[in-house]
Design a protein around this motif. Structure first.
Motif, PDB file in Angstrom:
ATOM      1  N   HIS A  95      -6.886   4.486   9.506  1.00  0.00           N
ATOM      2  CA  HIS A  95      -6.707   2.995   9.240  1.00  0.00           C
ATOM      3  C   HIS A  95      -5.627   2.925   8.474  1.00  0.00           C
ATOM      4  O   HIS A  95      -4.372   2.255   8.833  1.00  0.00           O
ATOM      5  CB  HIS A  95      -7.883   2.194   8.794  1.00  0.00           C
ATOM      6  CG  HIS A  95      -7.491   0.562   8.683  1.00  0.00           C
ATOM      7  ND1 HIS A  95      -7.428  -0.361   9.759  1.00  0.00           N
ATOM      8  CD2 HIS A  95      -7.211   0.222   7.595  1.00  0.00           C
ATOM      9  CE1 HIS A  95      -7.441  -1.521   9.360  1.00  0.00           C
ATOM     10  NE2 HIS A  95      -6.889  -1.441   8.186  1.00  0.00           N
TER      11      HIS A  95
ATOM     12  N   LEU B 182      -1.452   1.864   9.100  1.00  0.00           N
ATOM     13  CA  LEU B 182      -0.741   0.684   8.481  1.00  0.00           C
ATOM     14  C   LEU B 182       0.604   1.256   8.026  1.00  0.00           C
ATOM     15  O   LEU B 182       1.557   0.615   7.954  1.00  0.00           O
ATOM     16  CB  LEU B 182      -1.426   0.103   7.377  1.00  0.00           C
ATOM     17  CG  LEU B 182      -2.828  -0.699   7.958  1.00  0.00           C
ATOM     18  CD1 LEU B 182      -3.511  -1.364   6.879  1.00  0.00           C
ATOM     19  CD2 LEU B 182      -2.456  -1.643   9.127  1.00  0.00           C
TER      20      LEU B 182
ATOM     21  N   SER C  50       4.382   0.156   9.148  1.00  0.00           N
ATOM     22  CA  SER C  50       5.055  -0.734   8.397  1.00  0.00           C
ATOM     23  C   SER C  50       6.561  -0.396   8.686  1.00  0.00           C
ATOM     24  O   SER C  50       7.415   0.421   8.466  1.00  0.00           O
ATOM     25  CB  SER C  50       4.968  -0.410   6.754  1.00  0.00           C
ATOM     26  OG  SER C  50       5.643  -1.128   6.040  1.00  0.00           O
TER      27      SER C  50
ATOM     28  N   LEU D 289       0.282  -3.512  16.420  1.00  0.00           N
ATOM     29  CA  LEU D 289      -1.214  -3.441  16.059  1.00  0.00           C
ATOM     30  C   LEU D 289      -1.992  -4.191  16.713  1.00  0.00           C
ATOM     31  O   LEU D 289      -3.346  -4.014  16.851  1.00  0.00           O
ATOM     32  CB  LEU D 289      -1.200  -3.746  14.386  1.00  0.00           C
ATOM     33  CG  LEU D 289      -0.515  -2.804  13.376  1.00  0.00           C
ATOM     34  CD1 LEU D 289      -0.673  -3.576  12.043  1.00  0.00           C
ATOM     35  CD2 LEU D 289      -1.150  -1.430  13.268  1.00  0.00           C
TER      36      LEU D 289
ATOM     37  N   MET E  86       3.245  -6.881  11.453  1.00  0.00           N
ATOM     38  CA  MET E  86       3.863  -6.560  10.141  1.00  0.00           C
ATOM     39  C   MET E  86       5.566  -6.776  10.030  1.00  0.00           C
ATOM     40  O   MET E  86       6.163  -6.405  10.832  1.00  0.00           O
ATOM     41  CB  MET E  86       3.646  -5.211  10.030  1.00  0.00           C
ATOM     42  CG  MET E  86       2.179  -4.810   9.804  1.00  0.00           C
ATOM     43  SD  MET E  86       2.081  -3.053   9.845  1.00  0.00           S
ATOM     44  CE  MET E  86       1.895  -3.086   7.731  1.00  0.00           C
TER      45      MET E  86
ATOM     46  N   LEU F  86       3.320  -4.619   3.993  1.00  0.00           N
ATOM     47  CA  LEU F  86       2.156  -3.609   3.520  1.00  0.00           C
ATOM     48  C   LEU F  86       1.955  -3.754   2.038  1.00  0.00           C
ATOM     49  O   LEU F  86       1.285  -3.688   1.526  1.00  0.00           O
ATOM     50  CB  LEU F  86       2.840  -2.143   3.827  1.00  0.00           C
ATOM     51  CG  LEU F  86       1.979  -1.001   3.337  1.00  0.00           C
ATOM     52  CD1 LEU F  86       0.693  -1.002   4.184  1.00  0.00           C
ATOM     53  CD2 LEU F  86       2.844   0.238   3.802  1.00  0.00           C
TER      54      LEU F  86
ATOM     55  N   SER G 287      -0.161  -6.703   1.584  1.00  0.00           N
ATOM     56  CA  SER G 287      -1.494  -6.565   1.659  1.00  0.00           C
ATOM     57  C   SER G 287      -1.965  -5.604   0.588  1.00  0.00           C
ATOM     58  O   SER G 287      -3.254  -5.839   0.056  1.00  0.00           O
ATOM     59  CB  SER G 287      -1.575  -5.412   2.901  1.00  0.00           C
ATOM     60  OG  SER G 287      -1.310  -6.122   4.057  1.00  0.00           O
TER      61      SER G 287
ATOM     62  N   PRO H  14      -7.158  -3.419  12.119  1.00  0.00           N
ATOM     63  CA  PRO H  14      -6.632  -4.434  11.766  1.00  0.00           C
ATOM     64  C   PRO H  14      -6.570  -5.662  12.804  1.00  0.00           C
ATOM     65  O   PRO H  14      -6.253  -5.109  13.954  1.00  0.00           O
ATOM     66  CB  PRO H  14      -5.034  -3.922  11.359  1.00  0.00           C
ATOM     67  CG  PRO H  14      -4.878  -2.859  12.240  1.00  0.00           C
ATOM     68  CD  PRO H  14      -6.199  -2.235  12.445  1.00  0.00           C
TER      69      PRO H  14
ATOM     70  N   PHE I 279      -5.218  -7.221   7.459  1.00  0.00           N
ATOM     71  CA  PHE I 279      -4.469  -5.846   7.518  1.00  0.00           C
ATOM     72  C   PHE I 279      -5.601  -5.186   6.547  1.00  0.00           C
ATOM     73  O   PHE I 279      -6.395  -3.731   7.205  1.00  0.00           O
ATOM     74  CB  PHE I 279      -3.260  -5.546   6.992  1.00  0.00           C
ATOM     75  CG  PHE I 279      -2.157  -6.339   7.910  1.00  0.00           C
ATOM     76  CD1 PHE I 279      -1.538  -5.420   8.946  1.00  0.00           C
ATOM     77  CD2 PHE I 279      -1.999  -7.458   7.381  1.00  0.00           C
ATOM     78  CE1 PHE I 279      -0.594  -6.372   9.573  1.00  0.00           C
ATOM     79  CE2 PHE I 279      -1.104  -8.162   8.278  1.00  0.00           C
ATOM     80  CZ  PHE I 279      -0.538  -7.614   9.237  1.00  0.00           C
TER      81      PHE I 279
END
Ligand code: ZN
Length: 307
Positions: free
Chosen positions: A63, A67, A71, A80, A86, A91, A94, A132, A137
């Motif tokens: 996961h 991410l 990004s 996603l 995103m 990122l 998050s 996500p 996320f």
């Protein structure tokens, strides 16, 4: 004292024009709390980024790798999940959002902070261990709960989720983990269309019918949540605080009022006072009718300040 965590990067995460989960949500909350004189009473703090080790207690390596790989450096990335885009700030936002909730847990467990509210974006409660989704996320509350379990050796954490959407991610991450009791209300059937059948014995899920009002919520809390919480005797209360069950919110069909948010917040403060020296860490999830969101958060923060 009540701590209030927020960060400018939360405003830089954007999922496109007309997306309901927009930066203006936080700006409206900030303005309202300032106008009401509440901001001056809060201990306002900037979070630091959560560590990968803390994320990986709640999420898989796959996961997190996904991410990081997704990004974008320039154009937004939509691969996603159709609702969960995103941009190049997402990122970091998050990491800071999860870092806020983790930092708030540290503050209430080690300092003289009584409780905390985290005004964060992106929200977290739909993010599952591997997935996500639904504007989320990283599961901020789940990461913070795991942090409290691992670092402070707590044995009983209560997670409350009153967002109008079922907190599928948090439920998936903690199903049958007896160190956690999760109580929730949500509109059913509504996105993500889960929750009517609980995934574990530690889940108290109360689905509410479309167009039901705050009285139905108050009955759910009194009849279903409180007896389970009384038996559980939490050492810490974490709240996935979504404000999208408000009657002015177009993303759902529940009919809660500002005063229903005041009521439920006061109930939770009372529970925390009774069981765990008032220790509450609350984190923003949904709420898309911007003015209703700001007013409802005002009532929520007011209750925390009185705790
Ligand atoms: Zn929601």
């Amino acid at each position: 004292m009540t701590a209030y965590y927020t960060h400018p990067t939360f405003l830089a995460h954007e999922m496109g024009p007309a997306h309901p989960e927009c930066p203006q949500r936080l700006a409206a909350i900030h303005d309202h709390l300032t106008r009401k004189g509440l901001m001056a009473l809060l201990d306002v703090r900037e979070p630091t980024e959560v560590s990968d080790a803390a994320i990986l207690r709640a999420h898989s390596v796959e996961h997190l790798d996904r991410l990081v790989a997704a990004s974008p450096t320039d154009r937004p990335y939509q691969g996603l999940d159709p609702d969960t885009t995103m941009n190049h700030h997402t990122l970091r936002a998050s990491y800071l959002a999860a870092g806020a909730v983790v930092g708030a847990v540290d503050a209430v467990l080690t300092e003289r902070q009584r409780n905390a509210f985290c005004a964060v974006r992106p929200p977290g409660h739909h993010a599952e261990r591997n997935t996500p989704m639904g504007f989320c996320f990283l599961n901020n509350i789940a990461i913070a709960a795991h942090h409290a379990l691992a670092e402070y050796e707590l044995k009983r954490i209560l997670i409350v989720d009153f967002d109008v959407h079922h907190g599928n991610g948090t439920e998936e991450i903690f199903a049958d983990d007896d160190r956690v009791l999760m109580v929730s209300t949500f509109e059913h059937a509504l996105y993500p269309f889960s929750g009517d059948i609980p995934l574990g014995n530690n889940m108290v899920n109360v689905p509410l019918a479309a167009y039901s009002d705050g009285q139905a919520m108050r009955r759910a809390v009194t009849e279903h949540w409180l007896p389970a919480i009384e038996r559980f005797r939490p050492e810490l209360v974490l709240i996935s605080a979504g404000f999208d069950a408000h009657r002015e919110d177009d993303l759902s069909h529940l009919m809660w009022s500002d005063l229903d948010y005041a009521w439920i917040s006061q109930q939770l403060v009372q529970i925390a006072t009774q069981h765990c020296n008032g220790r509450i860490v609350s984190s923003l999830e949904g709420g898309y009718a911007i003015q209703a969101l700001a007013r409802s958060v005002g009532h929520h923060v007011d209750a925390l300040l009185g705790g």
